[in-house]
Design an enzyme around this catalytic site. Sequence first.
Site, mmCIF file in Angstrom:
data_model
loop_
_atom_site.group_PDB
_atom_site.id
_atom_site.type_symbol
_atom_site.label_atom_id
_atom_site.label_comp_id
_atom_site.label_asym_id
_atom_site.label_seq_id
_atom_site.Cartn_x
_atom_site.Cartn_y
_atom_site.Cartn_z
ATOM 1 N N GLN A 100 0.848 -1.198 0.000
ATOM 2 C CA GLN A 100 0.000 0.000 0.000
ATOM 3 C C GLN A 100 0.881 1.244 0.000
ATOM 4 O OE1 GLN A 100 -3.571 -0.715 2.872
ATOM 5 N NE2 GLN A 100 -1.905 -1.979 3.649
ATOM 6 N N ASP A 103 6.278 4.587 -1.858
ATOM 7 C CA ASP A 103 7.657 5.083 -1.757
ATOM 8 C C ASP A 103 8.678 4.265 -2.544
ATOM 9 O OD1 ASP A 103 7.978 2.758 -0.168
ATOM 10 O OD2 ASP A 103 7.602 3.876 1.688
ATOM 11 N N HIS A 118 -1.362 1.383 -4.564
ATOM 12 C CA HIS A 118 -1.717 2.805 -4.561
ATOM 13 C C HIS A 118 -0.790 3.656 -5.413
ATOM 14 C CE1 HIS A 118 -3.847 2.073 -0.451
ATOM 15 N NE2 HIS A 118 -4.525 1.611 -1.479
ATOM 16 N N CYS A 126 -1.178 14.178 -15.555
ATOM 17 C CA CYS A 126 -1.986 15.360 -15.858
ATOM 18 C C CYS A 126 -3.441 14.918 -15.905
ATOM 19 C CB CYS A 126 -1.581 15.976 -17.192
ATOM 20 S SG CYS A 126 -2.722 17.281 -17.713
ATOM 21 N N CYS A 129 -5.091 15.880 -19.649
ATOM 22 C CA CYS A 129 -4.833 15.143 -20.894
ATOM 23 C C CYS A 129 -4.352 13.713 -20.651
ATOM 24 C CB CYS A 129 -3.834 15.899 -21.771
ATOM 25 S SG CYS A 129 -2.140 15.824 -21.171
ATOM 26 N N CYS A 178 1.414 21.148 -17.156
ATOM 27 C CA CYS A 178 1.641 20.049 -18.102
ATOM 28 C C CYS A 178 2.276 20.627 -19.366
ATOM 29 C CB CYS A 178 0.305 19.388 -18.425
ATOM 30 S SG CYS A 178 0.434 18.144 -19.720
ATOM 31 N N CYS A 181 -0.406 19.963 -22.547
ATOM 32 C CA CYS A 181 -1.675 20.686 -22.697
ATOM 33 C C CYS A 181 -1.723 22.000 -21.926
ATOM 34 C CB CYS A 181 -2.843 19.777 -22.277
ATOM 35 S SG CYS A 181 -3.013 19.606 -20.498
ATOM 36 N N SER A 220 0.475 -2.494 8.795
ATOM 37 C CA SER A 220 -0.723 -1.826 8.287
ATOM 38 C C SER A 220 -1.820 -1.873 9.336
ATOM 39 C CB SER A 220 -1.214 -2.507 7.008
ATOM 40 O OG SER A 220 -2.415 -1.909 6.575
HETATM 41 N N1 LIG Z 1 5.538 5.067 3.085
HETATM 42 C C1 LIG Z 1 4.438 5.292 2.349
HETATM 43 O O1 LIG Z 1 4.441 5.074 1.139
HETATM 44 C C2 LIG Z 1 3.184 5.754 3.037
HETATM 45 C C3 LIG Z 1 3.259 6.451 4.247
HETATM 46 C C4 LIG Z 1 2.060 6.858 4.849
HETATM 47 C C5 LIG Z 1 0.837 6.579 4.266
HETATM 48 N N2 LIG Z 1 0.791 5.888 3.088
HETATM 49 C C6 LIG Z 1 -0.534 5.579 2.501
HETATM 50 O O2 LIG Z 1 -1.504 5.677 3.526
HETATM 51 C C7 LIG Z 1 -2.305 4.528 3.721
HETATM 52 C C8 LIG Z 1 -2.060 4.075 5.156
HETATM 53 O O3 LIG Z 1 -2.538 2.796 5.478
HETATM 54 P P1 LIG Z 1 -1.540 1.755 6.139
HETATM 55 O O4 LIG Z 1 -2.397 0.716 6.742
HETATM 56 O O5 LIG Z 1 -0.502 1.397 5.183
HETATM 57 O O6 LIG Z 1 -0.798 2.579 7.288
HETATM 58 P P2 LIG Z 1 -1.312 3.115 8.675
HETATM 59 O O7 LIG Z 1 -0.558 4.380 8.951
HETATM 60 O O8 LIG Z 1 -2.788 3.163 8.756
HETATM 61 O O9 LIG Z 1 -0.825 1.995 9.698
HETATM 62 C C9 LIG Z 1 0.531 1.759 9.954
HETATM 63 C C10 LIG Z 1 0.613 0.727 11.065
HETATM 64 O O10 LIG Z 1 1.957 0.311 11.231
HETATM 65 C C11 LIG Z 1 2.296 0.330 12.611
HETATM 66 N N3 LIG Z 1 3.748 0.572 12.678
HETATM 67 C C12 LIG Z 1 4.398 1.724 12.425
HETATM 68 N N4 LIG Z 1 5.726 1.548 12.507
HETATM 69 C C13 LIG Z 1 5.915 0.237 12.838
HETATM 70 C C14 LIG Z 1 7.071 -0.562 13.072
HETATM 71 N N5 LIG Z 1 8.313 -0.060 12.957
HETATM 72 N N6 LIG Z 1 6.897 -1.868 13.399
HETATM 73 C C15 LIG Z 1 5.651 -2.401 13.511
HETATM 74 N N7 LIG Z 1 4.524 -1.699 13.288
HETATM 75 C C16 LIG Z 1 4.656 -0.389 12.947
HETATM 76 C C17 LIG Z 1 1.429 1.412 13.223
HETATM 77 O O11 LIG Z 1 1.239 1.222 14.614
HETATM 78 C C18 LIG Z 1 0.126 1.260 12.413
HETATM 79 O O12 LIG Z 1 -0.696 0.287 12.990
HETATM 80 C C19 LIG Z 1 -1.852 3.574 2.684
HETATM 81 O O13 LIG Z 1 -2.918 3.451 1.812
HETATM 82 C C20 LIG Z 1 -0.658 4.204 1.965
HETATM 83 O O14 LIG Z 1 -0.916 4.342 0.580
HETATM 84 C C21 LIG Z 1 1.940 5.479 2.467
HETATM 85 ZN ZN LIG Z 2 -1.860 17.694 -19.833
#
Ligand SMILES: NC(=O)c1ccc[n+]([C@@H]2O[C@H](COP(=O)([O-])OP(=O)(O)OC[C@H]3O[C@@H](n4cnc5c(N)ncnc54)[C@H](O)[C@@H]3O)[C@@H](O)[C@H]2O)c1
Ligand SMILES: [Zn+2]
Length: 280
Positions: A100, A103, A118, A126, A129, A178, A181, A220
């Site tokens: 999810q 990065d 995601h 954009c 377009c 963009c 466009c 998550s």
């Molecule tokens: N790094 C990224 O790309 C990033 C960062 C933040 C949010 N998002 C986006 O936000 C949404 C968030 O949902 P989600 O469920 O992924 O995240 P969330 O923030 O809802 O949950 C993260 C979970 O991980 C736990 N956690 C944090 N650090 C930890 C560690 N070191 N060890 C064990 N557990 C740990 C937290 O307690 C929490 O329960 C996603 O859809 C994502 O696209 C992405």
């Molecule tokens: Zn465009």
Amino acid sequence: MREDVWRDLVDLARDGGLVALTGAGLSTESGIPDYRGPDGRRRNQPMTVSDLLATPQARQRYWARSYVGWPRFAAAAPNAGHRAVAALQRQGAVTCIITQNVDGLQQQAGGRDVVELHGNLDTVVCMNCGERYERASVDEWMAEANPDFDRSVEGPLRPDGDVLLSDDLVAQFRPARCIICGSDKLKPDVVMFGESVAKPLVEQCFSAVEASRGLLVLGSSLAVMSGYRFVRRAARVGLPVAVITHGWTRGEAETSLKIDAPLGATLTRLVAELGGGPAR
Ligand SMILES: NC(=O)c1ccc[n+]([C@@H]2O[C@H](COP(=O)([O-])OP(=O)(O)OC[C@H]3O[C@@H](n4cnc5c(N)ncnc54)[C@H](O)[C@@H]3O)[C@@H](O)[C@H]2O)c1
Ligand SMILES: [Zn+2]
């Protein structure tokens, strides 16, 4: 951590064939904050896609904040947890990885078959377009358009890769347009709040889950349905759901095995325990 639960996790990993579902918690040890802490409550209010598309002022604010955060977000490096997931894959414990996160750190750590549910912040689309650009190019255009803008603003990096700025600073920022466009309706090519994951991608993930021997949820809260639905599907077809995450998750009812411990150290230990890999 309870020893019997740990042994169950090792056994599950040793049997192999798990799909890993990773979330923001896997990247916190790389310095990118998550949305929800262990209590499951959201700390930041993320911008929705309709907010972004509503006005040029909203886009100016989004891109100004994101411009300041980008060097730090882009400089984040994979941590021990990402490396361990890639090692679990080489050992056969994990097959495909559904992330999810936006990065790219799991791929940088050598993960294969990573499904970016995601999208990735490294691409910009954009909305007028449909043209897609590398974020690095858009960043250059923004730098050219804002030669006097001070990018070294203090303040913590936020989960979406941005930094909060004063209204004054935002007002000085000139967003990019963009080059095809001319529209200013540029959006990071990620699934923002208010958008949904493309259906074929969801179906591909459902198939991977159903073909697996279980689901391994890493960092998550499962608060977002786009990840939680795979947990529900796994439970419905009778597959084990193992969760390593600090604190509450929405999937408690479907979870067969839960470990509340830091991911980097825990996954590193799991890799070491499997050693030569699972006996198939
Ligand atoms: N790094 C990224 O790309 C990033 C960062 C933040 C949010 N998002 C986006 O936000 C949404 C968030 O949902 P989600 O469920 O992924 O995240 P969330 O923030 O809802 O949950 C993260 C979970 O991980 C736990 N956690 C944090 N650090 C930890 C560690 N070191 N060890 C064990 N557990 C740990 C937290 O307690 C929490 O329960 C996603 O859809 C994502 O696209 C992405
Ligand atoms: Zn465009």
